[in-house]
Write a protein that holds these residues in place. Structure first.
Motif, PDB file in Angstrom:
ATOM      1  N   ILE A   1       0.858  -1.188   0.000  1.00 26.47           N
ATOM      2  CA  ILE A   1       0.000   0.000   0.000  1.00 26.47           C
ATOM      3  C   ILE A   1       0.892   1.235   0.000  1.00 26.47           C
ATOM      4  O   ILE A   1       1.888   1.284   0.725  1.00 26.47           O
ATOM      5  CB  ILE A   1      -0.927  -0.011   1.235  1.00 26.47           C
ATOM      6  N   ARG A   2       0.527   2.222  -0.827  1.00 27.17           N
ATOM      7  CA  ARG A   2       1.351   3.425  -0.975  1.00 27.17           C
ATOM      8  C   ARG A   2       0.577   4.656  -0.524  1.00 27.17           C
ATOM      9  O   ARG A   2      -0.628   4.766  -0.776  1.00 27.17           O
ATOM     10  CB  ARG A   2       1.725   3.552  -2.453  1.00 27.17           C
ATOM     11  N   ARG A   3       1.282   5.559   0.119  1.00 27.75           N
ATOM     12  CA  ARG A   3       0.665   6.820   0.504  1.00 27.75           C
ATOM     13  C   ARG A   3       0.347   7.623  -0.754  1.00 27.75           C
ATOM     14  O   ARG A   3       1.135   7.658  -1.689  1.00 27.75           O
ATOM     15  CB  ARG A   3       1.617   7.599   1.400  1.00 27.75           C
TER      16      ARG A   3
ATOM     17  N   THR B   1       8.675   0.678  -4.988  1.00 25.35           N
ATOM     18  CA  THR B   1       7.722   1.260  -4.046  1.00 25.35           C
ATOM     19  C   THR B   1       7.090   2.531  -4.609  1.00 25.35           C
ATOM     20  O   THR B   1       6.174   3.077  -4.026  1.00 25.35           O
ATOM     21  CB  THR B   1       8.407   1.591  -2.703  1.00 25.35           C
ATOM     22  N   LYS B   2       7.592   3.011  -5.732  1.00 27.56           N
ATOM     23  CA  LYS B   2       7.076   4.254  -6.297  1.00 27.56           C
ATOM     24  C   LYS B   2       5.982   3.971  -7.327  1.00 27.56           C
ATOM     25  O   LYS B   2       4.897   4.535  -7.255  1.00 27.56           O
ATOM     26  CB  LYS B   2       8.244   5.008  -6.933  1.00 27.56           C
ATOM     27  N   ASN B   3       6.267   3.094  -8.279  1.00 28.09           N
ATOM     28  CA  ASN B   3       5.298   2.855  -9.353  1.00 28.09           C
ATOM     29  C   ASN B   3       5.348   1.414  -9.883  1.00 28.09           C
ATOM     30  O   ASN B   3       5.479   1.199 -11.088  1.00 28.09           O
ATOM     31  CB  ASN B   3       5.539   3.839 -10.513  1.00 28.09           C
ATOM     32  N   PRO B   4       5.246   0.434  -9.001  1.00 30.20           N
ATOM     33  CA  PRO B   4       5.404  -0.959  -9.460  1.00 30.20           C
ATOM     34  C   PRO B   4       4.333  -1.365 -10.475  1.00 30.20           C
ATOM     35  O   PRO B   4       4.572  -2.238 -11.309  1.00 30.20           O
ATOM     36  CB  PRO B   4       5.279  -1.776  -8.170  1.00 30.20           C
ATOM     37  N   GLU B   5       3.163  -0.710 -10.393  1.00 28.35           N
ATOM     38  CA  GLU B   5       2.069  -1.093 -11.287  1.00 28.35           C
ATOM     39  C   GLU B   5       2.354  -0.757 -12.746  1.00 28.35           C
ATOM     40  O   GLU B   5       1.649  -1.205 -13.647  1.00 28.35           O
ATOM     41  CB  GLU B   5       0.752  -0.434 -10.838  1.00 28.35           C
TER      42      GLU B   5
ATOM     43  N   GLY C   1       2.666 -10.218  -1.360  1.00 31.21           N
ATOM     44  CA  GLY C   1       2.373 -11.209  -0.329  1.00 31.21           C
ATOM     45  C   GLY C   1       3.541 -12.064   0.100  1.00 31.21           C
ATOM     46  O   GLY C   1       3.430 -12.855   1.030  1.00 31.21           O
ATOM     47  N   GLY C   2       4.666 -11.960  -0.599  1.00 28.84           N
ATOM     48  CA  GLY C   2       5.863 -12.663  -0.150  1.00 28.84           C
ATOM     49  C   GLY C   2       5.874 -14.143  -0.491  1.00 28.84           C
ATOM     50  O   GLY C   2       5.188 -14.610  -1.413  1.00 28.84           O
ATOM     51  N   LEU C   3       6.643 -14.892   0.300  1.00 30.24           N
ATOM     52  CA  LEU C   3       6.974 -16.268  -0.091  1.00 30.24           C
ATOM     53  C   LEU C   3       5.773 -17.196  -0.160  1.00 30.24           C
ATOM     54  O   LEU C   3       5.790 -18.181  -0.888  1.00 30.24           O
ATOM     55  CB  LEU C   3       8.023 -16.831   0.871  1.00 30.24           C
ATOM     56  N   GLY C   4       4.723 -16.899   0.578  1.00 31.49           N
ATOM     57  CA  GLY C   4       3.532 -17.752   0.520  1.00 31.49           C
ATOM     58  C   GLY C   4       2.784 -17.630  -0.801  1.00 31.49           C
ATOM     59  O   GLY C   4       1.848 -18.400  -1.072  1.00 31.49           O
ATOM     60  N   PHE C   5       3.184 -16.658  -1.639  1.00 25.97           N
ATOM     61  CA  PHE C   5       2.487 -16.409  -2.902  1.00 25.97           C
ATOM     62  C   PHE C   5       3.376 -16.498  -4.138  1.00 25.97           C
ATOM     63  O   PHE C   5       2.892 -16.380  -5.260  1.00 25.97           O
ATOM     64  CB  PHE C   5       1.836 -15.013  -2.871  1.00 25.97           C
ATOM     65  N   ALA C   6       4.700 -16.671  -3.926  1.00 26.42           N
ATOM     66  CA  ALA C   6       5.649 -16.551  -5.038  1.00 26.42           C
ATOM     67  C   ALA C   6       5.855 -17.889  -5.744  1.00 26.42           C
ATOM     68  O   ALA C   6       6.450 -18.809  -5.201  1.00 26.42           O
ATOM     69  CB  ALA C   6       6.974 -16.008  -4.519  1.00 26.42           C
TER      70      ALA C   6
ATOM     71  N   PHE D   1      -4.444   6.506   0.873  1.00 25.01           N
ATOM     72  CA  PHE D   1      -3.565   5.411   0.490  1.00 25.01           C
ATOM     73  C   PHE D   1      -4.100   4.753  -0.776  1.00 25.01           C
ATOM     74  O   PHE D   1      -5.306   4.739  -0.994  1.00 25.01           O
ATOM     75  CB  PHE D   1      -3.501   4.363   1.604  1.00 25.01           C
ATOM     76  N   VAL D   2      -3.187   4.209  -1.586  1.00 23.80           N
ATOM     77  CA  VAL D   2      -3.626   3.415  -2.743  1.00 23.80           C
ATOM     78  C   VAL D   2      -2.978   2.044  -2.676  1.00 23.80           C
ATOM     79  O   VAL D   2      -1.900   1.881  -2.090  1.00 23.80           O
ATOM     80  CB  VAL D   2      -3.254   4.062  -4.094  1.00 23.80           C
ATOM     81  N   GLU D   3      -3.665   1.071  -3.260  1.00 28.22           N
ATOM     82  CA  GLU D   3      -3.104  -0.273  -3.363  1.00 28.22           C
ATOM     83  C   GLU D   3      -2.823  -0.514  -4.844  1.00 28.22           C
ATOM     84  O   GLU D   3      -3.733  -0.829  -5.606  1.00 28.22           O
ATOM     85  CB  GLU D   3      -4.111  -1.294  -2.815  1.00 28.22           C
ATOM     86  N   PRO D   4      -1.583  -0.321  -5.303  1.00 31.07           N
ATOM     87  CA  PRO D   4      -1.314  -0.433  -6.737  1.00 31.07           C
ATOM     88  C   PRO D   4      -1.594  -1.860  -7.230  1.00 31.07           C
ATOM     89  O   PRO D   4      -1.244  -2.821  -6.552  1.00 31.07           O
ATOM     90  CB  PRO D   4       0.183  -0.123  -6.857  1.00 31.07           C
ATOM     91  N   PRO D   5      -2.261  -1.968  -8.387  1.00 30.26           N
ATOM     92  CA  PRO D   5      -2.541  -3.298  -8.942  1.00 30.26           C
ATOM     93  C   PRO D   5      -1.284  -3.892  -9.585  1.00 30.26           C
ATOM     94  O   PRO D   5      -1.097  -3.805 -10.794  1.00 30.26           O
ATOM     95  CB  PRO D   5      -3.627  -3.018  -9.980  1.00 30.26           C
TER      96      PRO D   5
END
Ligand code: NAI
Ligand code: MG
Length: 393
Positions: A125-127, A259-263, A287-292, A132-136
């Protein structure tokens, strides 16, 4: 479609926990396959002096498709200590069986998709102003899997002829006075063939799945020869894909842009080590290692595996607490590879539905510290997560 045979390599630790869960999901979606077990991992190093027995290589050579859980690797001295007494003094040296597999079968294309599932509490989530926004995030990393800094051509105290060859380079003058035992060299070898293959695979994938950009993430301004070769091949191949934009980033700047513009990033290409770094970076956003999840793909053979390791501290917990989603998504990549895209889509939709609903969450999704008590505190067990996914199919 004819029944498939899949080589099943659970390996060590939680590899043995999550792989059967993926197979339960594959069965539930109606994937018609039989599974042959293949030995790989630490116990085969201890008892046979080989973590990747020839019989496993033979099974893969025969059936061409493998599902892999995870293995345990330990440093050199510890590996030597744990080797069965009967096998000591035979000059056996431990090496990672998954790295060995990739090199033996030239599984040179590693694909690591990092897609955010809506509702995953671990999403980045980014400020944004006061809110806040959650970039897709939806990025797919194409990592060269067999060469570069992980190619294994390295020395401390390089042999005289290597040292002499290196000293033909003017930049070696600075190291001339350095004693051999104080000089360590790890090479970064790129071949044009491998650069071409990873770039081609990345563009093909971008086209097939509708990504608008391919980014070469290297450092050609400093590492001129190897990064430069990757960049040059990407530029050549990009000409065959006029509808897809070719972007270039440097690995260090890319980590900041995460962290700036991953989407903004779709498909990314990198050499072995930089690919390892950016794929972990992107995985952290979703989500880290549980999702990779990941795929290792060669011309003839492909092996699918979660990015995580064997997490030995969770191996003996009962019930198991680890998240099976990374392994299940790796099985989806296998279905894609086999052309069973309707089944992989159904599984991904089911995973998405469970995450969006938010009722069943493993401990990682609840930001708990992993230990047995998480289950009594409301975290789902590994099997409950799988059951929930199957329930949505
Ligand atoms: P790891 O990936 O096994 O575990 C790191 C941490 O990530 C765990 O403590 C846990 O908190 C979390 N984690 C991992 N998988 C998870 C899952 N499915 N659900 C929820 N949380 C999960 O890495 P670590 O601890 O550095 O290495 C353990 C062993 O695994 C070592 O022997 C290492 O060499 C090996 N390894 C093997 C890999 C492979 O088989 N491809 C890759 C990475 C490490
Ligand atoms: Mg890694």
């Amino acid at each position: 479609m004819a029944k498939r045979t899949i080589v099943n390599m659970p390996g060590d630790g939680i590899g043995k926990t999550v792989l059967p869960e993926a197979i339960r999901v594959l069965d539930a979606v109606g994937f018609d396959a039989e599974y042959v077990h293949a030995d790989i991992g630490w116990e085969f190093w201890i008892n046979e002096g080989n973590a990747l027995p020839q019989r496993t290589i033979d099974l893969l050579a025969e059936y061409k498709i493998g599902l892999f859980g995870a293995i345990t690797s330990k440093p050199k001295d510890q590996a030597a200590e744990e080797l069965s007494p009967a096998l000591r003094d035979k000059g056996l040296v431990y090496s990672s069986p998954i790295v060995g597999l990739r090199q033996h079968f030239d599984l040179d294309i590693c694909i690591r998709p990092c897609r955010a599932f809506a509702g995953n509490p671990l999403n980045f989530i980014r400020r944004d102003g006061d809110g806040f926004v959650e970039p897709p995030v939806d990025s797919v990393i194409f990592r060269q899997n067999t060469e570069g800094l992980y190619g294994g051509v390295e020395w401390t105290d390089p042999p005289a002829e290597v040292r002499a060859a290196l000293e033909t380079h003017p930049k070696m003058a600075r190291f001339k006075e350095c004693a051999g035992e104080d000089l360590a060299v790890s090479t970064r070898i790129f071949t044009r063939r491998a650069c071409r293959r990873i770039c081609r695979a990345a563009f093909d994938y971008a086209k097939k799945f509708g990504y608008k950009s391919v980014t070469v993430c290297e450092k050609p301004n400093v590492i001129r020869e190897t990064s430069g070769m990757m960049r040059a091949e990407a530029k050549t191949i990009a000409k065959d894909f006029p509808e897809i934009a070719l972007w270039e980033t440097n690995i260090d700047a890319q980590m900041m842009w995460l962290t700036k513009n991953p989407e903004d990033y779709g498909v990314l290409i990198a050499g072995n080590m930089f690919g390892d770094i950016i794929s972990d970076g992107f995985a952290g956003l979703v989500g880290g290692l549980g999702f990779a999840c990941s795929a290792n793909i060669g011309d003839e053979l492909a092996v699918f595996e979660p990015t995580h390791g064997s997490a030995p501290k969770y191996e003996t917990l009962s019930p198991s607490i680890v998240n099976p989603i990374a392994m299940i998504l790796s099985a989806c990549m296998m279905l894609d590879h086999l052309g069973e895209t309707d089944k992989s889509k159904r599984i991904r939709d089911a995973v998405a539905a469970v995450i969006a609903e938010g009722k069943v969450r493993c401990y990682d999704m609840k930001r708990m510290t992993g230990r047995q008590e998480v289950i009594s505190q409301g975290a789902a067990t590994t099997q409950q997560m799988t059951d929930a996914i199957i329930g949505k199919l």
